[in-house]
Design a protein around this motif. Structure first.
Motif, short mmCIF file in Angstrom:
data_model
loop_
_atom_site.label_atom_id
_atom_site.label_comp_id
_atom_site.label_asym_id
_atom_site.label_seq_id
_atom_site.Cartn_x
_atom_site.Cartn_y
_atom_site.Cartn_z
N ASN A 36 0.60 -1.30 -0.33
CA ASN A 36 -0.21 0.26 0.43
C ASN A 36 0.47 1.48 0.50
O ASN A 36 0.39 2.30 0.15
N GLY A 163 2.53 -4.78 7.45
CA GLY A 163 1.83 -3.31 7.77
C GLY A 163 2.66 -1.93 8.83
O GLY A 163 2.14 -1.98 8.04
N GLU A 168 0.00 0.18 9.01
CA GLU A 168 -1.34 -1.09 9.89
C GLU A 168 -1.61 -1.36 10.86
O GLU A 168 -1.33 -2.80 10.39
#
Length: 435
Positions: A36, A163, A168
């Motif tokens: 991401n 993450g 995250e």
């Protein structure tokens, strides 16, 4: 911790030195870029965090009485394991993240960022410092204890999570904690070297905000620029260049940063740690991206580091009020105040510097490496925050330096990896106790 147990574990680590180096290299060569991360194609990297943790499971899974791949999102597995103690000691968690930031332009690297190389006592490659060396140090410490035949009184727990690079925690550390992999104390193995000493102990870290401030302008012809900047000019009747107004906002942010250098000082934090750092500036016409029109907007994205005990909403208001007051002398901005967004918030953490886990780690560091460790604040965000939020006392300590992270030609000193492995193993013996 008995002297015999410590000696056996340290001897095992020394005998395993070459194997530890090879384990770091293999892990670096898994391109586990956070899928991401802005600017990357998710499909190119989704699943690589899992691949890295599968490598760890296959290599170290035999050590654990209980272990599993834990996930909250498909193809983003974490790995967690527990070495059972006898039930008569305290438990300890070693936590590290497996995701890395993108390598960036390969032309800026002297070697392929995902082919680990060993040069002059250093391992080079993306993630070598942040923080695959720390992850291997944690697993290697556990392996040394197990191979030495030592049984612990308390449980020894390990996390390798996805993450972290984007905060995250619900994907990584938070997910694993919710699945029961907790302990009485924790060490996060982020790179903790400082400019003054390798392997410092970090019982606290600053809080982080990502802010965005925007000012509006009025389109106009560049031939009328004189009307905007010369005494007696028409001013806003001719247009407003938002970049000019953004510059006033930028100056205000710098003044706030200077003020904080005096007003926001805390023990363990180096002077000037709490800053307001502009990171990106965008300004242009809304429908045209060439300089033939006055810019109609200007946005500045900035990072804020502030003391961990301060409330984020209070800090946001402090910044907004300071900037608004600073720019209000400008007639246009007085009537068209900047607007603000706060896309990301990453709280800091704080464990008392005299807490037992800090003292135990400091004693083990000195026993393992022959020198006292510096105790100071960690200058960045890390998953210790989310561990602390579950009321687990936590400290950061691991090989590597942030000066080598998130940049080309990242590396970690091999001696530092071995030193961290020694300290982590001895801390586990001390904290958990030997059966």
């Amino acid at each position: 911790m008995t002297e015999d147990a410590a000696s056996r574990v340290l001897a095992e680590i020394e005998q395993s030195r070459e194997g530890i180096i090879q384990d770091v290299k293999r892990l670096v060569e898994v391109p586990s870029v956070n899928p991401n991360y802005p600017g990357v194609r998710s499909e190119e990297y989704l699943g690589q965090e899992s691949e890295a943790n599968l490598l760890l499971r296959d290599r170290f899974g035999y050590l654990f009485d209980r272990s599993q791949l834990v996930k909250s999102q498909e193809r983003r597995e974490n790995f967690a394991g527990v070495v059972n103690g006898s039930g008569k000691g305290r438990s300890l968690l070693l936590n590290g993240h497996i995701d890395v930031v993108p390598a960036g332009n390969p032309d800026t690297w002297e070697t392929d960022p995902f082919i680990a190389s060993e040069v002059s006592g250093r391992i080079h490659g993306r993630g070598a410092s942040d923080m695959k060396s720390g992850v291997i140090a944690a697993f290697s410490a556990i392996e040394a204890i197990r191979r030495s035949g030592i049984e612990l009184a308390g449980d020894l727990v390990v996390h390798s999570v996805a993450g972290e690079e984007l905060g995250e925690h619900e994907v990584g550390t938070g997910c694993v904690l919710q699945n029961g992999y907790t302990a009485d104390a924790a060490i996060v193995v982020e790179p903790s070297a400082s400019f003054d000493s390798p392997l410092s102990i970090n019982p606290t870290a600053a809080s982080l905000l990502w802010g965005r401030v925007r000012v509006e302008g009025l389109a106009g012809h560049p031939g009328l620029r004189r009307e905007l900047v010369r005494a007696g000019g028409a001013g806003a009747h001719a247009g407003v260049n938002a970049i000019d107004k953004g510059y006033l906002v930028l100056q205000a942010l710098y003044r706030m940063e200077e003020q904080w250098g005096l007003s926001k000082q805390r023990p363990l934090f180096k002077p000037g740690q709490f800053v307001v750092m502009p990171g990106t500036i965008h300004g242009r016409g809304k429908d045209i991206d060439i300089p033939f029109v006055f810019a109609e907007y200007c946005e500045i994205d900035f990072i804020v580091w502030y003391p961990p005990e301060e409330n984020s909403d209070v800090v946001k208001r402090e910044i907004e009020q300071f900037v608004n007051q600073s720019v209000s002398l400008d007639p246009w901005l007085a009537d068209n105040l900047p607007t603000y967004e706060w896309p990301v918030e990453f709280p800091g953490f704080s464990t008392p510097s005299d807490h037992e886990i800090v003292r135990a780690l400091g004693k083990s560091h000195e026993r393992a490496n022959g020198i006292s460790a510096i105790v100071e604040a960690f200058p960045a965000a890390c998953d210790a925050t989310w561990i602390a939020k579950t009321d687990i006392p936590v400290v950061n300590y691991g090989p590597g330096h942030l000066a080598n992270a998130h940049k080309p030609n990242e590396y970690c000193d091999i001696d530092e990896i071995i030193a961290a492995t020694r300290s982590l193993a001895l801390t586990a013996l001390d904290w958990c106790g030997v059966k």
